[in-house]
Every structure is written in C-alpha cells, then in structure tokens.
Write a protein that holds these residues in place. Structure first.
Motif, PDB file in Angstrom:
ATOM      1  N   LEU A   1      64.289  47.417  38.563  1.00 17.77           N
ATOM      2  CA  LEU A   1      64.403  45.965  38.547  1.00 17.77           C
ATOM      3  C   LEU A   1      65.834  45.503  38.785  1.00 17.77           C
ATOM      4  O   LEU A   1      66.064  44.350  39.145  1.00 17.77           O
ATOM      5  N   LEU A   2      66.788  46.405  38.593  1.00 20.51           N
ATOM      6  CA  LEU A   2      68.198  46.071  38.769  1.00 20.51           C
ATOM      7  C   LEU A   2      68.738  46.520  40.117  1.00 20.51           C
ATOM      8  O   LEU A   2      69.949  46.574  40.325  1.00 20.51           O
ATOM      9  N   ALA A   3      67.849  46.806  41.053  1.00 22.09           N
ATOM     10  CA  ALA A   3      68.248  47.368  42.350  1.00 22.09           C
ATOM     11  C   ALA A   3      69.158  46.449  43.150  1.00 22.09           C
ATOM     12  O   ALA A   3      69.848  46.916  44.060  1.00 22.09           O
ATOM     13  N   ASP A   4      69.197  45.156  42.830  1.00 23.45           N
ATOM     14  CA  ASP A   4      70.047  44.227  43.571  1.00 23.45           C
ATOM     15  C   ASP A   4      71.515  44.314  43.158  1.00 23.45           C
ATOM     16  O   ASP A   4      72.382  43.773  43.843  1.00 23.45           O
TER      17      ASP A   4
ATOM     18  N   TYR B   1      65.713  35.436  42.796  1.00 23.07           N
ATOM     19  CA  TYR B   1      64.913  35.642  41.595  1.00 23.07           C
ATOM     20  C   TYR B   1      65.688  36.362  40.483  1.00 23.07           C
ATOM     21  O   TYR B   1      65.131  36.662  39.420  1.00 23.07           O
ATOM     22  N   PHE B   2      66.972  36.657  40.696  1.00 18.78           N
ATOM     23  CA  PHE B   2      67.676  37.525  39.757  1.00 18.78           C
ATOM     24  C   PHE B   2      67.757  36.934  38.344  1.00 18.78           C
ATOM     25  O   PHE B   2      67.707  37.666  37.363  1.00 18.78           O
ATOM     26  N   THR B   3      67.868  35.613  38.219  1.00 18.71           N
ATOM     27  CA  THR B   3      67.928  35.027  36.879  1.00 18.71           C
ATOM     28  C   THR B   3      66.608  35.201  36.118  1.00 18.71           C
ATOM     29  O   THR B   3      66.582  35.091  34.888  1.00 18.71           O
TER      30      THR B   3
ATOM     31  N   GLU C   1      75.205  45.615  42.704  1.00 18.86           N
ATOM     32  CA  GLU C   1      76.100  46.385  43.573  1.00 18.86           C
ATOM     33  C   GLU C   1      76.200  47.843  43.120  1.00 18.86           C
ATOM     34  O   GLU C   1      76.411  48.127  41.939  1.00 18.86           O
ATOM     35  N   ASN C   2      75.991  48.749  44.058  1.00 17.74           N
ATOM     36  CA  ASN C   2      76.079  50.204  43.843  1.00 17.74           C
ATOM     37  C   ASN C   2      74.966  50.758  42.945  1.00 17.74           C
ATOM     38  O   ASN C   2      75.084  51.872  42.429  1.00 17.74           O
ATOM     39  N   PHE C   3      73.873  49.996  42.796  1.00 16.17           N
ATOM     40  CA  PHE C   3      72.787  50.462  41.930  1.00 16.17           C
ATOM     41  C   PHE C   3      72.237  51.815  42.383  1.00 16.17           C
ATOM     42  O   PHE C   3      72.095  52.742  41.580  1.00 16.17           O
ATOM     43  N   ILE C   4      71.881  51.930  43.644  1.00 10.59           N
ATOM     44  CA  ILE C   4      71.209  53.141  44.118  1.00 10.59           C
ATOM     45  C   ILE C   4      72.079  54.364  43.882  1.00 10.59           C
ATOM     46  O   ILE C   4      71.616  55.391  43.350  1.00 10.59           O
ATOM     47  N   GLU C   5      73.359  54.274  44.260  1.00 11.47           N
ATOM     48  CA  GLU C   5      74.246  55.422  44.105  1.00 11.47           C
ATOM     49  C   GLU C   5      74.438  55.783  42.638  1.00 11.47           C
ATOM     50  O   GLU C   5      74.433  56.974  42.274  1.00 11.47           O
TER      51      GLU C   5
ATOM     52  N   LEU D   1      80.984  38.337  30.866  1.00 10.51           N
ATOM     53  CA  LEU D   1      80.317  39.419  31.593  1.00 10.51           C
ATOM     54  C   LEU D   1      80.151  38.999  33.044  1.00 10.51           C
ATOM     55  O   LEU D   1      79.669  37.902  33.334  1.00 10.51           O
ATOM     56  N   GLU D   2      80.496  39.901  33.939  1.00  9.31           N
ATOM     57  CA  GLU D   2      80.377  39.642  35.374  1.00  9.31           C
ATOM     58  C   GLU D   2      79.383  40.620  35.980  1.00  9.31           C
ATOM     59  O   GLU D   2      79.477  41.826  35.769  1.00  9.31           O
ATOM     60  N   ILE D   3      78.404  40.096  36.712  1.00  6.68           N
ATOM     61  CA  ILE D   3      77.419  40.932  37.407  1.00  6.68           C
ATOM     62  C   ILE D   3      77.506  40.619  38.893  1.00  6.68           C
ATOM     63  O   ILE D   3      77.291  39.475  39.309  1.00  6.68           O
ATOM     64  N   LYS D   4      77.825  41.648  39.691  1.00  4.89           N
ATOM     65  CA  LYS D   4      77.923  41.491  41.135  1.00  4.89           C
ATOM     66  C   LYS D   4      76.704  42.107  41.804  1.00  4.89           C
ATOM     67  O   LYS D   4      76.328  43.249  41.509  1.00  4.89           O
ATOM     68  N   LEU D   5      76.089  41.353  42.712  1.00  2.00           N
ATOM     69  CA  LEU D   5      74.947  41.845  43.477  1.00  2.00           C
ATOM     70  C   LEU D   5      75.419  42.316  44.847  1.00  2.00           C
ATOM     71  O   LEU D   5      76.450  41.855  45.357  1.00  2.00           O
ATOM     72  N   SER D   6      74.663  43.193  45.444  1.00  2.79           N
ATOM     73  CA  SER D   6      74.988  43.652  46.802  1.00  2.79           C
ATOM     74  C   SER D   6      74.573  42.624  47.837  1.00  2.79           C
ATOM     75  O   SER D   6      75.030  42.662  48.986  1.00  2.79           O
ATOM     76  N   HIS D   7      73.711  41.683  47.436  1.00  2.00           N
ATOM     77  CA  HIS D   7      73.238  40.621  48.322  1.00  2.00           C
ATOM     78  C   HIS D   7      72.657  39.513  47.452  1.00  2.00           C
ATOM     79  O   HIS D   7      72.306  39.766  46.292  1.00  2.00           O
ATOM     80  N   PRO D   8      72.529  38.314  47.955  1.00  3.65           N
ATOM     81  CA  PRO D   8      71.897  37.254  47.159  1.00  3.65           C
ATOM     82  C   PRO D   8      70.449  37.617  46.828  1.00  3.65           C
ATOM     83  O   PRO D   8      69.741  38.218  47.648  1.00  3.65           O
ATOM     84  N   ALA D   9      70.018  37.273  45.643  1.00  2.00           N
ATOM     85  CA  ALA D   9      68.628  37.492  45.217  1.00  2.00           C
ATOM     86  C   ALA D   9      68.232  36.291  44.367  1.00  2.00           C
ATOM     87  O   ALA D   9      68.652  36.175  43.210  1.00  2.00           O
TER      88      ALA D   9
END
Length: 565
Positions: A157-160, A197-199, A162-166, A187-195
């Motif tokens: 669910l957190l695949a969005d 539905y993330f909230t 940044e660097n989740f997969i690795e 707290l800062e959360i950076k995504l690899s792309h806009p999503a």
C-alpha cells in the motif's frame, strides 16, 4: 481488508463505521425472545448494556493473528489496532461520503508538485505509558512496514513512497525511503509520483506510529499478547484471552480523551455464526451485520433495535495457485472460473441477499465522481458467453498437461476457514464443480491463522477467501496482484499488469485513470488470476440506545464516537 487477508465472507463482516441516523426502529414484539429463559451471564450483560452508558459489548469473528500494526493485516486485528493507535489523519463521515480529518497531525501540507506531504504533530502527544509521541515514531512505524524483515503483508500500500521498491526488496537501506522526521514535531513523506488517493492510505495501519524500544524489547513476542504492545489511541488493550475475549479500556493519555464517550469495549471472539446471531438476540452484543433471512426476520421483530444499510466494498472469491501443476495451465484455470455458478450460490446459500460478482472491484468503490462498476461493466460475463462447454475446455487443458487425465480423474483440494456457515458455501461449490466439470472437490477447513499461513506459503490448490478494500479507489482492490504485493500469494505475476497499476496511480485525469484500471481488471479476468464469487450489501442491526454508530467501511474513527444514550 481485509485484512489481509481479510478473509471472511461479507455476510459475516462487522463494520464499525457509518451513520445510523436514518435508521428504522423495529417495534414489533419478539415473542420468542421474550419467553426465552436467560442465563445469569445473559441477564447481567443486558443489565450492563442498558444501564452502563460507557461499556460497549461487541465481537470479532476470529482471534487476531497479531496486534502488530505493521505486520498484521486481518480484519480482526484491524478492529483492535485501529482503536489503540492514532494515525496522522483519519477518515470520518461527511454526509453520504467521507472526509480526511486531522488526528495525530494537527495540520498538513502538500507540495505544488503533488509529491511531498508535510505533517505537523500535535504538541504534548503521548503513548499510553506517558512517553512522548513524536514524528520519529511515525517514521519508525512506516519504515518498519516497508522493512522486508518485518514481512508485512500490506506493505504494498506504500508503493508510491520514494524508493519503496528498492527498500522493500532490501536493495537500498531504509534510510533512503522517502519518509523522514525533520524534527520531533514534523514528518515528511516524499512520493515518487503524485497519487491522489494517498491521503486515504495514511489512516491505515501501515502508517501507524510504533515504539522502537518496545518492539526491540519484546522481539518475536511483540503483538502476541495484550502486554506486548503499547498504544497511543483512544483505547488501550488490557486483556486478550485467546479465542475468547479482548478488552479495550479508555486511554487517559489520549490527546482527545474528553471526546471519547466509552470507558470499555468488550470484544468476544465468536467464530460460529449462530453463536454470533444468538448473542445479539440475547443482547450480549450490541450490534451485528447480516443479510441472512433466517436472522433478519428474527431481528426485524425485536424491540429496541435500529437498522442501517451497509454497502460493502468487499469480495468473496477463490484463488487458484498458479504454481500448482494443474492450475498453472491457463485453460484449466479458466474452466474452473467459468464453471462456477455464482447465481446459484447467491440464491441457494445466501437466499438472494447478495450480488453475484462478474468482476473484481466491488460496486461500492468509486474513483472520485466515477462509479467504477458502472464504468467498467461486468467483464467476466463475456468470457462465460464465449465458452459454453467448460468441461471440454478443461479437457483441452488436461491434454496440454499431457498426463492422459480425464476430468473425472481429478481430485481438487479447496481450503477455507472452519466457520460453520462456510460449510454451506463449500458444499455448494463441491456439487457445482462436480456437476459442471466432473471433478471431485475435497474440502479442508482450517483455523484462520493456519489458512492464512498456507496461502502465503503457496501450500494449496484452491483457497476460498474474502477481501475488504482499505480505501475508496479501484487500486485498493487491483494493487493486491502487483508483483511486489504480498497480500495474497496467488503465484501469478505480470510486468504488464504492474505497469498499468503504476500508470493509473499517477494519472490525474479520473476518466483516463478509470480506463487504465478497467484494462487492469480485464487482465485479471483474461488470465483467471482469481475467481470472484459474491459481493453486495448487508444490514446493520444495533440497539437503538446507541448513537453515532458507524457503517461506512472506509471510516477509521472506530469506537471513539460511539455513544450510548
């Protein structure tokens, strides 16, 4: 989910989240209940529920696998963790829909490029033992979800991020995950792309805070008993008698404790459906969801009971093991999928109270203003129309395998949970597949933890499961079958499918995103990845002295707002 595998037929589901403001009160006397001889336990429970406005008696349908917020994923554990932890944001009802509301975070911002969320933690937040709750606890909790050593079934669910997969595959250190406490309150959360539905994912347990000192001190025992977890939510877990009862008590350290009306929630573990229904009839528990006519007819006659309709974003389904010698053949998988009599299952087992499913994404799920089910149609129906002789299709598959087998030679194993109600499901599916395909289906009923383990290990041929979506977007259902998801071990992976889900996640045009998700769902149908069976709605019955009980599946407010008159 779910959990997550949130494996329980939708007719069993107990949902704690949507309004009963428009409930129809049932006033017709239930003569059978009034003449029933009550046990001492029942009488004392009824006295407590009618006289004590601070105690709520409910149930869960199976003992949780774990109360580990990051590792666990089943519905039963969700009921507990959602009430003993506080998310950054929560989803609460707003008219007929939901809105995101600040919880542990008093405010938050999104960067102009749509990729960086900044959450500001409320001052003086505390854990139940009085220790300060900081942004670093959220950083640790999220990174623990992603850590491959945790084995979280819901990390996908957190695949969005940044660097989740690795990071999730252990190819990069967790320090490179796009989650960082810049100070104790931020707290800062950076995504690899806009999503967009993330909230809606932030309120889910994968983003809960966690106490690193407690996790490390308890080791493998963390989350296995009441005294192995420390929470920060409106309640704390004070008792867990396995396979019997869990008790939640109000947490005086909770930041918003003045608005928590309940002092205690008693959760009985009731694995038998008749035991659950009888418990509600005897008022040992205060609410229940069902669409079974033999029980709705009884509950409709009870005094002091209100009702509310519940739309269930859920799916009862079977999954074939794609690595099994038999089911790795595409024609065999398709023959079994198309042979399933969904209409008959609904009519015979559920008395027509649910909806036969010819798709994977339930009708309760939308993509903002787009009703996805209306948009995408029923893709499985076309496949059924194109394959009128499913037994011949099965024989073609067996010929390709090359062992000279006939359908009548096959003995298939189907595993499912050992709830007594599932016996009717299993027996119907046995007869259905033998009649349509000639195969013999052997049922194996298991305790939920054993079933879950078997599925995750790939130790099965067919498994009967159910899934509850965790947020309102088609990706909540479709992302389960990405290659990097660990929710359901079907043995199937597809780079093309992964690409579709990733493309839809970053698409800001709802119409285009819906089209991509439609193509992804079609791929699940074309390759017979899973066998959808039943979806639908149900009815929540609850004592009419309860206020603010919730019925929306996606709300995360839990027991906090339940009040007793």
């Amino acid at each position: 989910m779910k959990r997550f595998t949130k494996v329980l037929p939708l007719v069993f589901a107990l949902v704690f989240t949507a309004c009963g403001n428009n409930a129809d009160k049932k006033t017709e006397e239930n003569k059978e209940a009034s003449t029933e001889t009550k046990t001492t336990e029942q009488a004392s429970t009824e006295t407590a529920t009618s006289g004590d406005k601070t105690v709520y008696n409910s149930f869960i349908a199976a003992d949780p696998n774990s109360i580990d917020a990051q590792r666990g994923s089943d519905t039963y554990g969700n009921t507990v963790v959602n009430n003993i932890y506080e998310p950054l944001l929560r989803l609460v009802e707003d008219g007929d829909g939901l809105k995101v509301e600040e919880a542990a975070a008093e405010s938050w911002e999104l960067s102009e490029d749509g990729k960086t969320y900044t959450f500001h933690i409320r001052p003086n937040m505390k854990w139940e033992d009085g220790e300060p709750l900081t942004a670093k606890d959220f950083e640790y909790g999220i990174k623990r979800t992603v850590d491959p050593k945790s084995g979280s079934e819901s990390a996908f669910l957190l695949a969005d991020i940044e660097n989740f997969i690795e990071c999730n595959k252990g190819k990069k250190p967790l320090d490179e995950l796009g989650v960082k406490a810049t100070d104790d309150m931020t707290l800062e959360i950076k995504l690899s792309h806009p999503a967009t539905y993330f909230t809606s994912i932030i309120p889910f347990r994968v983003c809960f805070p966690q106490r690193q000192d407690v996790v490390e001190a308890k080791g493998d025992a963390f989350g296995s008993e009441a005294d192995t977890v420390v929470g920060c939510g409106p309640f704390k877990l004070t008792e867990w008698t396995h396979n019997s009862q869990l008790v939640l008590e109000k947490n005086p350290e909770y930041w918003d404790a003045d608005k928590v009306s309940l002092e205690k929630v008693n959760l009985k573990v009731l694995t038998d459906i008749n035991a659950r229904m009888n418990a509600f009839q005897a008022k040992e528990i205060m609410s229940i969801i069902t669409n079974l006519p033999e029980w709705t007819q009884t509950f409709d006659k009870m005094e002091g009971i209100a009702t509310a309709d519940v739309a269930l974003p859920s799916m009862d389904y079977m999954v074939p093991n794609h690595k099994d010698e038999l089911f790795k053949n595409a024609k065999v998988r398709k023959a079994f999928n198309l042979a399933l009599d969904r209409e008959g299952l609904n009519d015979v087992v559920l008395s027509g109270q649910s909806t036969p499913a010819y798709y994977w994404v339930p009708g309760a799920i939308t993509l903002n203003t787009i009703n996805f089910r209306e948009f995408a149609g029923e893709p499985l129906k076309k496949a059924i129309e194109e394959n009128s002789d499913v037994k011949a299709l099965l024989q073609e598959g067996l010929d390709e395998i090359g062992k000279g087998q006939k359908p009548e030679d096959l003995e298939i194993s189907l595993i499912m949970t050992n709830d007594t109600f599932l016996k009717a499901y299993g027996e119907y599916l046995q007869e259905n597949l033998q009649q349509k395909l000639g195969v013999k289906v052997n049922l194996e009923t298991l305790e939920w933890p054993v079933l879950s383990s078997r599925v995750q290990k790939g130790d099965y041929q067919l498994a009967f499961l159910a899934w509850f979506a965790d947020y309102n977007n088609p990706s909540a259902m479709l992302s389960l079958f990405k290659s990097d998801a660990a929710a359901v071990n079907s043995g199937w992976t597809s780079a093309d499918y992964d690409k579709l889900i990733d493309e839809a996640a970053i698409e800001t045009d709802d119409q285009k995103a819906a089209e991509i998700y439609k193509n992804a769902e079609q791929m699940l149908v074309d390759e017979d990845v899973i066998y959808p069976l039943i979806t639908g709605k149900s009815t929540l019955y609850y004592q009419d002295n309860i206020e603010n009980i919730k019925v929306n599946q996606f709300s995360t407010a839990g027991y906090k707002y339940i009040k007793i008159k």
